[in-house]
Write an enzyme that holds these catalytic residues in place. Structure first.
Site, PDB file in Angstrom:
ATOM      1  CG  ASP A  93      35.145  32.126  37.723  1.00  0.00           C
ATOM      2  OD1 ASP A  93      34.836  33.327  37.721  1.00  0.00           O
ATOM      3  OD2 ASP A  93      34.355  31.235  37.380  1.00  0.00           O
ATOM      4  CG  HIS A 125      36.099  34.703  34.529  1.00  0.00           C
ATOM      5  ND1 HIS A 125      34.996  33.877  34.624  1.00  0.00           N
ATOM      6  CD2 HIS A 125      36.971  34.053  33.717  1.00  0.00           C
ATOM      7  CE1 HIS A 125      35.193  32.790  33.917  1.00  0.00           C
ATOM      8  NE2 HIS A 125      36.398  32.865  33.370  1.00  0.00           N
TER       9      HIS A 125
END
Length: 454
Positions: free
Chosen positions: A278, A312
């Site tokens: 992430d 991300h």
């Protein structure tokens, strides 16, 4: 929508003129906030510990990863804290803890080279529930694997590894089932249920953070490697004076953010390596009504000399930012991976409220990202209209160079809350395959910003 592929826009950029037609044509950017950094650094001082070691010695002379050392580690931490502090030392070997390790004041948990602190992946080992946060909301939940609550002078250091042993069968596989619990928690917040009465843990599917310092002062995480995390890796909450230095994070599970300071002040993250599932670094300040209730911003945060690989986003503000985020400084970082989606990202929506302001970024080298180099999205996750529009203002990028991206920028504000004051100077966005997207931006200044193709 505005496109940097427009020939006129490229000409104006090359001449150092703002592409915002109604404002600031030829105007200089506001004074940089970098002059504030020395004073912030003076407030960030890693804790010091007495020169006293409390070694955890395994029976038979070695730790094999099978015997449970949680009680022995806890006993050493208690003794260390009671005697005024020092280091609790784990030597080479595999040290299994069937349950959380709880750090106390004046204790430095130190992993020597060759030491691996393994955590069991059985959720019941992390009960009873403790006061913690899940995605910006306070509750009683499974204990973080390494946890300190209302302590001072606490650290995790060394050249060893901390391994949460999470995988698709343990912790990570919960993601498809947790929507009901997230909705239940949100409903509790809306109904005004006190945080101590929001009890989850057993029978529920909200995963714990790996390393969490909650309401602590003088925090240090240095040198260790972190792998296979259940959730967010390093998560200081409501802390002051935090140093995260020389840490290597390699874990690709869902929501495996690398370092998430939340509602913290005076934070330094430097010389770290992030390869995550992430966001590499995500700065937060609470979610929706709970964030507004606590109302503590994250501020005075410095990120420097870090490497970001998969993730991300490289450095991210939000999306849980209802308490506000201000005064963030990012410099001398390298971000590069086909699986890194954005370099700098700000994300929020009209359910959050709060503010994102005074973000300064300079001397960042971006090899490639799969989306935009700079992405500001105020329609993140909940595009529908809410009652708490966020404010974004004073975002300054200098000498940011990218080699390959989908877009240079994706800047999307809200009709009733335009993005304010985005200034870029001396930046290059090479080999972008699509034009920038610019919607509801009050002021965009581009000075010597180019988009060459090779």
């Amino acid at each position: 929508m505005h496109s940097l592929n427009n020939p006129l826009a490229i000409l104006l950029v090359a001449l150092g003129i703002s592409t915002h037609a109604a404002r600031a044509s030829g105007a200089d950017a506001p004074p940089s906030g970098w002059d504030a950094v020395p004073a912030i650094l003076q407030r960030i001082v890693p804790p010091e510990f007495p020169d006293r070691d409390f070694r955890v010695d395994p029976p038979g002379g070695s730790a094999d990863g099978k015997a449970d050392f949680r009680a022995a580690i806890s006993k050493a931490i208690d003794a260390c804290s009671e005697e005024g502090g020092g280091r609790v030392v784990l030597g080479p070997g595999k040290w299994l803890s069937r349950g959380p390790v709880r750090i106390k004041s004046n204790v430095n948990l130190h992993l020597e080279r060759g030491a691996t602190l393994l955590f069991s992946a059985a959720p019941d080992d992390y009960l009873p529930a403790v006061f913690t946060r899940f995605e910006g909301t306070e509750l009683m939940n499974f204990s973080p694997l390494v946890y300190a609550f209302e302590q001072e002078n606490v650290a995790v250091t060394g050249e060893g590894t901390i391994d949460g042993q999470a995988d698709d069968e343990h912790w990570w596989g919960w993601e498809p089932n947790w929507a009901k619990d997230i909705a239940r928690l949100g409903l509790m917040v809306e109904r005004g249920v006190p945080p101590g009465d929001r009890v989850f843990g057993a029978g529920h599917h909200l995963r714990p953070s790996f390393i969490q310092f909650y309401r602590c002062k003088n925090v240090l995480v240095e040198g260790v490697k972190v792998v296979r995390s259940p959730m967010w890796e390093i998560h200081p909450v409501l802390c002051e004076n935090v140093t995260v230095r020389g840490v290597r994070i390699e874990t690709h599970g869902p929501n495996n953010d690398g370092c998430n300071p939340e509602c913290c002040r005076y934070v330094l993250i430097e010389d770290c390596y992030f390869d995550t599932g992430d966001d590499c670094i995500a700065i937060k300040s609470g979610r929706n009504a709970d964030g507004r209730r606590v109302a503590v911003p994250s501020q005075d945060i410095i990120v420097r000399n870090c490497v970001m690989k998969d993730g991300h986003g490289g450095v991210v503000l939000g999306s849980e930012m209802s308490g506000g985020i201000r005064n963030v400084f990012v410099e001398n970082c390298k971000m590069d991976s086909p699986h890194l989606e954005r370099a700098i990202r700000l994300k929020s929506n009209s359910m959050r409220g709060g503010f994102l302001e005074n973000l300064y970024v300079r001397d960042v080298q971006v090899g490639q990202v799969s989306d935009a180099v700079l992405r500001i999205d105020l329609r993140y996750w909940h595009p529908e209209s809410g009652d708490f529009v966020p404010t974004v203002r004073n975002i300054v990028l200098e000498r940011v160079v990218s080699q390959k991206s989908l877009r240079p920028m994706y800047l999307v504000g809200l009709p009733d809350s335009a993005i304010g004051q985005v200034h870029l100077r001396d930046c290059e966005f090479r080999n972008a395959s699509q034009p920038s997207v610019i919607e509801n931006v009050e002021e965009l200044r581009l000075t010597r910003v180019t988009q060459p193709r090779e």
